[in-house]
Design an enzyme around this catalytic site. Structure first.
Site, PDB file in Angstrom:
ATOM      1  N   ARG A 103     -77.998 -91.598  15.262  1.00 20.68           N
ATOM      2  CA  ARG A 103     -77.136 -92.349  14.361  1.00 20.68           C
ATOM      3  C   ARG A 103     -75.676 -91.946  14.597  1.00 20.68           C
ATOM      4  O   ARG A 103     -75.378 -90.789  14.901  1.00 20.68           O
ATOM      5  CB  ARG A 103     -77.539 -92.012  12.921  1.00 20.68           C
ATOM      6  CG  ARG A 103     -76.744 -92.657  11.804  1.00 20.68           C
ATOM      7  CD  ARG A 103     -76.968 -94.115  11.720  1.00 20.68           C
ATOM      8  NE  ARG A 103     -76.609 -94.659  10.401  1.00 20.68           N
ATOM      9  CZ  ARG A 103     -76.337 -95.947  10.182  1.00 20.68           C
ATOM     10  NH1 ARG A 103     -76.361 -96.809  11.179  1.00 20.68           N
ATOM     11  NH2 ARG A 103     -76.054 -96.366   8.967  1.00 20.68           N
ATOM     12  N   THR A 401     -79.171-106.117  13.992  1.00 22.35           N
ATOM     13  CA  THR A 401     -79.665-104.905  14.642  1.00 22.35           C
ATOM     14  C   THR A 401     -80.704-105.426  15.610  1.00 22.35           C
ATOM     15  O   THR A 401     -80.934-106.629  15.681  1.00 22.35           O
ATOM     16  CB  THR A 401     -80.282-103.983  13.562  1.00 22.35           C
ATOM     17  OG1 THR A 401     -79.253-103.571  12.674  1.00 22.35           O
ATOM     18  CG2 THR A 401     -80.961-102.756  14.118  1.00 22.35           C
ATOM     19  N   GLU A 421     -74.476-102.506  13.863  1.00 22.74           N
ATOM     20  CA  GLU A 421     -74.321-102.845  12.448  1.00 22.74           C
ATOM     21  C   GLU A 421     -74.170-104.348  12.226  1.00 22.74           C
ATOM     22  O   GLU A 421     -75.137-105.080  12.389  1.00 22.74           O
ATOM     23  CB  GLU A 421     -73.189-102.068  11.791  1.00 22.74           C
ATOM     24  CG  GLU A 421     -73.007-102.310  10.298  1.00 22.74           C
ATOM     25  CD  GLU A 421     -74.191-101.882   9.439  1.00 22.74           C
ATOM     26  OE1 GLU A 421     -74.150-102.115   8.227  1.00 22.74           O
ATOM     27  OE2 GLU A 421     -75.160-101.323   9.958  1.00 22.74           O
ATOM     28  N   GLU A 440     -70.559 -99.039  11.789  1.00 17.75           N
ATOM     29  CA  GLU A 440     -71.572 -98.336  10.997  1.00 17.75           C
ATOM     30  C   GLU A 440     -71.011 -97.602   9.795  1.00 17.75           C
ATOM     31  O   GLU A 440     -71.728 -97.380   8.802  1.00 17.75           O
ATOM     32  CB  GLU A 440     -72.321 -97.332  11.877  1.00 17.75           C
ATOM     33  CG  GLU A 440     -73.138 -97.941  12.983  1.00 17.75           C
ATOM     34  CD  GLU A 440     -74.309 -98.760  12.494  1.00 17.75           C
ATOM     35  OE1 GLU A 440     -74.595 -98.732  11.289  1.00 17.75           O
ATOM     36  OE2 GLU A 440     -74.933 -99.422  13.326  1.00 17.75           O
ATOM     37  N   SER A 463     -81.052 -98.222   7.008  1.00 21.38           N
ATOM     38  CA  SER A 463     -82.354 -98.783   6.624  1.00 21.38           C
ATOM     39  C   SER A 463     -83.298 -98.932   7.806  1.00 21.38           C
ATOM     40  O   SER A 463     -84.418 -99.426   7.633  1.00 21.38           O
ATOM     41  CB  SER A 463     -82.157-100.160   5.974  1.00 21.38           C
ATOM     42  OG  SER A 463     -81.480-100.051   4.746  1.00 21.38           O
ATOM     43  N   GLY A 484     -80.631-105.228   8.265  1.00 23.09           N
ATOM     44  CA  GLY A 484     -80.014-104.476   7.177  1.00 23.09           C
ATOM     45  C   GLY A 484     -81.080-103.882   6.277  1.00 23.09           C
ATOM     46  O   GLY A 484     -82.120-103.405   6.734  1.00 23.09           O
TER      47      GLY A 484
END
Length: 584
Positions: A103, A401, A421, A440, A463, A484
């Site tokens: 991430r 995504t 994102e 992000e 998520s 999302g």
């Protein structure tokens, strides 16, 4: 990269594939059953890239990175090396599941008030299209970690199909054109983005072949130098320059704020290997991602709540009402307690406890709750010291995504979700390098105090929910989705449909998707509100928020007879691509 490597890649990409491509040589097919390896992505070029690597002797990890790199070319508004993601890997020989968190992180300059101006949050659309929204990308570091630890081929080898696709081009489909049109005003605001994605000043026509030589050269640098070629040197300098001095076109009316990302932010980026979230549901064992992904814990909590009902014996509306209310309650707890575990004491044991699930289940009646519900108190069910946190308001996550699912003939499996994102990320192509940056950091909530507040080096809550399911120690299914916060409900509903409602994976793809995320209205696929099931749920108090599409699932099912079924969307966003090594 040497010319010979590129020519080898061209041969691999453009040559025949035997049985592995039977029935799908010219177009995407959403369902394929056979033996050997399998792949499901949103894009035929990416699925072919993965299959090429499997056919060349690579394993599922190698193939997943090859597909992901190709998606960075053909699905650049959803994913790419300017973003980050989460990978769940099953290592068959070792019979264990590992996860890689790559991430994005906030630059060291970030503070809890970074998105506050004049005492108010910066408007969301202005946060998105700015240097402030870009986190330090994690994708390339994640790929290198996965390959060096669990792959069998070099980064150079697995990037070859993507390099070929970027250099020689791919054919624009309607979904690609639609995404450019939706972002046309933003893309025109940046010289580098307009030059790449608005050829001749217009969105590219469907059927046109376009290429991205800058991205091909960037991939070639990474292939030669590894992750260091991305996080230091010319590419890193270009990323920081783009964030700190956005390439704004003359005359743009957008208020594009500068960020503050340093070369040290990039050079110091690290991926994290985290233990998976492990939960059980009606005899199945389910593996997902730990925070900063909220997917694994939210899905596990909702399933724990649902397990108290005999959902297979209920009518469709009754069963779906329990699923929706369990999701509502789990989302309330997600918003209150889940964030980067290196900055926040997430009460994981409490959230996963059966006693906490029973307490939450007791709040469910026979009708829809009238609106949002408060979070519960998982801390009293903790088995380790912790402290209560203040509930966070619901945030906004971009809906774009991508997810891919790959398995190989040896039984290894990868469920991989990665992203930039929002559709088009922050709108800025890194000049000379051909990839979009993420937005992000808009996943942080701008108003403190709460767990998901912006902080230096922190990873915003996500998520993304790559998931692998086992029964009696054997894999049953691997799946995931973009969308999302609807990612969570898409995966949850699919598990519910397959396990409780006894649908096949293919049937689960065709059921209208319902997404209850602790709100007064419930999301439903556009048109799904008119189905008999939705009408029955409306009689139980549900009010609908029709959505163009919820999720874009890709999955692999491992069948009792030893075959595998790769499955992708048959219609949402133009459908997806499923391939198996030996079809039947």
């Amino acid at each position: 990269m040497k010319r010979g490597v590129v020519l080898l890649g061209a041969a691999l990409l453009l040559g025949g594939m035997g049985q592995a491509q039977t029935g799908s040589a010219g177009s995407k097919v959403p369902l394929a059953t056979g033996t050997g390896g399998a792949v499901a992505t949103v894009d035929l070029d990416a699925s072919r890239a993965a299959m090429r690597i499997l056919e060349a002797g690579g394993n599922a990890v190698d193939a997943a990175v090859a597909a992901a790199a190709t998606l960075g070319v053909t699905e650049p508004f959803s994913c790419g090396i300017g973003g980050g993601g989460f990978m769940v890997i099953y290592l068959a020989k070792e019979n264990r599941v590992v996860t890689i968190d790559h991430r994005e992180t906030a630059p060291a300059s970030f503070t809890p008030t970074v998105f506050i101006e004049n005492g108010q949050p910066i408007p969301f659309d202005q946060r998105v299209t700015s240097g402030l929204s870009a986190g330090v990308p994690g994708t390339v570091r994640g790929w290198q970690e996965a390959l060096s630890r669990y792959g069998t081929l070099s980064l150079r080898r697995v990037l070859t199909p993507a390099i070929v696709t970027a250099r020689y081009g791919f054919v624009v489909d309607q979904n690609f054109r639609n995404q450019v049109q939706e972002n046309e005003a933003r893309f025109r605001a940046f010289t580098s983005t307009a030059s790449l994605y608005l050829p001749n000043g217009q969105p590219p026509a469907v059927g046109r072949r376009i290429n991205n030589p800058d991205l091909a050269r960037t991939y070639e640098t990474i292939a030669r130098q590894g992750a260091a070629g991305f996080y230091t040197g010319e590419i890193a300098q270009a990323i920081a320059a783009t964030v700190n001095n956005p390439p704004v076109a003359e005359g743009t009316t957008l208020n594009v704020r500068r960020g503050n990302m340093t070369l040290a932010d990039l050079a110091n980026y690290e991926a994290r290997l985290r233990p998976p979230v492990v939960s059980t549901y009606r005899g199945y064992t389910i593996y997902g991602m730990q925070p900063p992904s909220s997917g694994g814990l939210t899905i596990a909590e909702a399933l724990n709540i649902m397990e108290g009902y005999d959902l297979s014996a209920m009518s469709e509306p009754e069963a779906y009402q329990k699923y929706l209310e369990a999701s509502r309650l789990a989302f309330a707890d997600r918003g209150a307690y889940m964030a980067d575990p290196e900055y926040t004491d997430v009460p994981r044991n409490g959230l996963l406890s059966r006693e906490f699930a029973a307490e939450r289940r007791a709040l469910i009646g026979s009708q829809a709750a009238p609106g949002s519900v408060p979070p519960g108190d998982p801390f009293k069910f903790q088995t380790d010291p912790s402290y209560p946190l203040r509930p966070a308001p619901a945030g906004f996550e971009g809906n774009d995504t991508t997810h891919l699912t790959v398995s190989d003939r040896d039984g290894n499996i990868v469920a991989y979700t990665f992203t930039i994102e929002s559709i088009g990320g922050n709108g800025m192509v890194v000049p000379g390098h051909g990839f979009l940056l993420n937005n992000e950091l808009t996943d942080f909530d701008p108003v403190a105090p709460h767990p998901n507040v912006p902080e230096a080096g922190k990873r915003p809550r996500s998520s993304m929910s790559p998931t692998i399911v086992f029964r009696e120690g054997k894999p049953v299914m691997a799946l995931g989705s973009p969308g999302g916060s609807t990612i969570i409900t898409t995966v949850l509903q699919t598990l519910f449909d397959v396990i409780d409602r006894k649908r096949t994976l293919a049937e689960a793809f065709t059921v209208p998707r319902f997404s209850q995320r602790n709100a007064a209205t419930t999301g439903v696929d556009l048109g799904g509100e008119n189905t008999p099931l939705a009408q029955g749920l409306a009689g139980l108090g549900y009010r609908w928020a029709p959505t163009p599409e919820i999720g874009r699932l890709t999955a692999i099912q491992f069948n009792p007879d030893g075959t595998v079924t790769a499955a992708a969307e048959p219609r949402r966003a133009g459908g997806g691509s499923a391939l198996v090594q030996s079809g039947r």
